[in-house]
Design a protein around this motif. Structure first.
Motif, mmCIF file in Angstrom:
data_model
loop_
_atom_site.group_PDB
_atom_site.id
_atom_site.type_symbol
_atom_site.label_atom_id
_atom_site.label_comp_id
_atom_site.label_asym_id
_atom_site.label_seq_id
_atom_site.Cartn_x
_atom_site.Cartn_y
_atom_site.Cartn_z
ATOM 1 N N THR A 1 31.074 7.449 -43.987
ATOM 2 C CA THR A 1 31.415 8.671 -44.724
ATOM 3 C C THR A 1 30.168 9.539 -44.748
ATOM 4 N N ARG B 1 28.188 13.425 -45.252
ATOM 5 C CA ARG B 1 28.160 14.789 -45.780
ATOM 6 C C ARG B 1 27.424 15.677 -44.776
ATOM 7 N N THR C 1 24.518 15.887 -38.798
ATOM 8 C CA THR C 1 25.694 15.543 -39.620
ATOM 9 C C THR C 1 26.817 16.563 -39.407
ATOM 10 N N PRO D 1 20.503 8.229 -39.663
ATOM 11 C CA PRO D 1 20.947 6.995 -40.317
ATOM 12 C C PRO D 1 22.125 7.281 -41.241
HETATM 13 C C1 LIG Z 1 19.466 4.445 -44.897
HETATM 14 C C2 LIG Z 1 20.158 5.767 -45.009
HETATM 15 C C3 LIG Z 1 21.526 5.795 -45.186
HETATM 16 C C4 LIG Z 1 22.188 7.027 -45.287
HETATM 17 N N1 LIG Z 1 23.539 7.012 -45.453
HETATM 18 C C5 LIG Z 1 24.191 8.180 -45.496
HETATM 19 C C6 LIG Z 1 25.624 8.184 -45.656
HETATM 20 O O1 LIG Z 1 26.278 7.144 -45.760
HETATM 21 N N2 LIG Z 1 26.236 9.392 -45.648
HETATM 22 C C7 LIG Z 1 25.540 10.582 -45.541
HETATM 23 O O2 LIG Z 1 26.158 11.650 -45.554
HETATM 24 N N3 LIG Z 1 24.199 10.603 -45.439
HETATM 25 C C8 LIG Z 1 23.512 9.432 -45.387
HETATM 26 N N4 LIG Z 1 22.140 9.448 -45.239
HETATM 27 C C9 LIG Z 1 21.449 10.754 -45.143
HETATM 28 C C10 LIG Z 1 21.530 11.295 -43.720
HETATM 29 O O3 LIG Z 1 20.820 10.435 -42.839
HETATM 30 C C11 LIG Z 1 20.925 12.705 -43.661
HETATM 31 O O4 LIG Z 1 21.768 13.586 -44.367
HETATM 32 C C12 LIG Z 1 20.793 13.160 -42.213
HETATM 33 O O5 LIG Z 1 19.730 12.470 -41.608
HETATM 34 C C13 LIG Z 1 20.562 14.668 -42.139
HETATM 35 O O6 LIG Z 1 20.419 14.991 -40.771
HETATM 36 P P1 LIG Z 1 20.874 16.410 -40.200
HETATM 37 O O7 LIG Z 1 20.356 16.545 -38.801
HETATM 38 O O8 LIG Z 1 22.337 16.612 -40.380
HETATM 39 O O9 LIG Z 1 20.172 17.402 -41.164
HETATM 40 P P2 LIG Z 1 18.656 17.918 -41.141
HETATM 41 O O10 LIG Z 1 18.664 19.269 -40.566
HETATM 42 O O11 LIG Z 1 17.744 16.876 -40.557
HETATM 43 O O12 LIG Z 1 18.381 17.924 -42.701
HETATM 44 C C14 LIG Z 1 19.139 18.717 -43.594
HETATM 45 C C15 LIG Z 1 18.499 18.575 -44.957
HETATM 46 O O13 LIG Z 1 18.555 17.212 -45.409
HETATM 47 C C16 LIG Z 1 17.231 16.692 -45.613
HETATM 48 N N5 LIG Z 1 17.204 15.303 -45.136
HETATM 49 C C17 LIG Z 1 17.328 14.886 -43.867
HETATM 50 N N6 LIG Z 1 17.308 13.549 -43.800
HETATM 51 C C18 LIG Z 1 17.184 13.115 -45.065
HETATM 52 C C19 LIG Z 1 17.093 11.852 -45.662
HETATM 53 N N7 LIG Z 1 17.155 10.719 -44.969
HETATM 54 N N8 LIG Z 1 16.959 11.778 -47.008
HETATM 55 C C20 LIG Z 1 16.902 12.890 -47.725
HETATM 56 N N9 LIG Z 1 16.978 14.131 -47.236
HETATM 57 C C21 LIG Z 1 17.106 14.249 -45.921
HETATM 58 C C22 LIG Z 1 16.307 17.588 -44.819
HETATM 59 O O14 LIG Z 1 15.005 17.613 -45.379
HETATM 60 C C23 LIG Z 1 17.004 18.924 -44.945
HETATM 61 O O15 LIG Z 1 16.735 19.550 -46.172
HETATM 62 C C24 LIG Z 1 21.457 8.251 -45.184
HETATM 63 C C25 LIG Z 1 20.068 8.199 -45.007
HETATM 64 C C26 LIG Z 1 19.425 6.983 -44.947
HETATM 65 C C27 LIG Z 1 17.939 6.953 -44.752
#
Ligand SMILES: Cc1cc2nc3c(=O)[nH]c(=O)nc-3n(C[C@H](O)[C@H](O)[C@H](O)COP(=O)(O)OP(=O)(O)OC[C@H]3O[C@@H](n4cnc5c(N)ncnc54)[C@H](O)[C@@H]3O)c2cc1C
Length: 283
Positions: A79, A81, A87, A62
């Motif tokens: 945007t 991170r 990501t 998301p």
């Molecule tokens: C409604 C919503 C809107 C978002 N909007 C943005 C945005 O505009 N820009 C942005 O950069 N990110 C945003 N995020 C966060 C983004 O979804 C997570 O960084 C992403 O899911 C990580 O996935 P990954 O496979 O890259 O990393 P993973 O390998 O899945 O995770 C890397 C690390 O981030 C943690 N993590 C993963 N998902 C989340 C989460 N949802 N909340 C907190 N920690 C998490 C994991 O526990 C782990 O420590 C948003 C999340 C939500 C729920």
């Protein structure tokens, strides 16, 4: 001709990603970038909403929209991170590449309820991205609101998002923009410290202010206390929450938050409605 609706259209099958082309990749900081996506039939969104972005063969996450909702028919921006597998894979996409997009999903910033009021936006780090569409809306309809204030905190000057745009906003007489960093450097002449320190200079009337917050939960907890200590009531405070999420349509339960699902009831919540659960640590 159908009557205008405030509801953003959704894709027909909400589990089926649309194939969307990347128009531009723009680095923002060392770990954050903006993807500009070509317009599709479902580009329309409201400030605060998010899409599920799918990198083929890697996974789906998301991500909030970070561009101007009024320009969605010309394309949207996200945007992002880079923190993990998906990501970081999104960060390797370039103009012409395709990704899957589902959405828009979720609740919106309360911009109708905020009309006629002072609006104080408080963002930490990447939290400025989900608030940016609300800022575009406030500035586009500037006469409809009282004072508009942005308090933004980043880890270091190099971690701050949208620095050119922040300078342009700060030059406006009708938009108070205050920024701080946790750690300064030789070229940083602004405040150093947590974002709540900026409240001392923020000009707004607590009796008529609405507070919109997005950032790490610990930052939002302290920000809520600042608002409360100035007399802003909990029903005028709004937080955007992040939880691990998969389906985005309230079926899988991954993002359950007390009796709510962040994907359909959030991500933007009125604080008094989630206060009981906001202060509970996740197991
Ligand atoms: C409604 C919503 C809107 C978002 N909007 C943005 C945005 O505009 N820009 C942005 O950069 N990110 C945003 N995020 C966060 C983004 O979804 C997570 O960084 C992403 O899911 C990580 O996935 P990954 O496979 O890259 O990393 P993973 O390998 O899945 O995770 C890397 C690390 O981030 C943690 N993590 C993963 N998902 C989340 C989460 N949802 N909340 C907190 N920690 C998490 C994991 O526990 C782990 O420590 C948003 C999340 C939500 C729920």
């Amino acid at each position: 001709m159908t009557a205008a609706t405030t509801e953003a259209p959704r894709c027909v099958n909400p589990m089926l990603p649309a194939l969307v082309r990347v128009r531009d990749f723009r680095p923002e900081t060392h770990d954050t970038f903006t993807l500009s996506l070509a317009p599709t039939a479902t580009s329309s969104f409201q400030a605060g909403q998010f899409n599920m972005l799918y990198v083929f063969g890697i996974g789906e996450v998301p991500i909030s929209m970070s561009s101007d909702p009024a320009l969605a028919e010309k394309g949207i921006e996200h945007t992002i991170r880079g923190v993990g597998a998906v990501t970081n894979a999104l960060g390797k996409l370039r103009a012409g590449d395709c990704l899957g997009v589902r959405g828009p999903f979720g609740s919106t910033w309360p911009l109708d309820a905020a009309r006629g009021r002072d609006v104080v936006l408080v963002a930490g780090g990447i939290g400025l991205a989900p608030l940016r569409p609300a800022i575009y809306h406030l500035l586009r309809h500037r006469a409809d609101f009282g004072r508009v204030v942005l308090l933004y905190g980043a880890r270091t000057p190099a971690d701050g998002l949208y620095s050119d745009e922040l300078r342009t906003w700060a030059a406006r007489p009708d938009f108070q923009v205050l920024t701080t960093v946790d750690r300064g450097n030789a070229s940083w002449h602004g405040p150093v410290g947590v974002v709540t320190l900026l409240f001392a200079q923020a000009q707004f009337d607590p009796a008529r202010a609405v507070g919109l917050m997005c950032g790490p939960e610990v930052m939002m907890r302290f920000t809520i206390r600042e608002f409360q200590s100035r007399g802003v009531t909990d029903d005028r405070l709004y937080v955007s929450l992040e939880r691990n999420m998969q389906c985005a349509i309230g079926l899988c339960g991954h993002c359950q938050f007390g009796p709510s699902f962040v994907c359909v009831d959030g991500p933007v919540f009125r604080y008094d409605r989630v206060q009981r659960f906001f202060n509970v640590q996740e197991a």
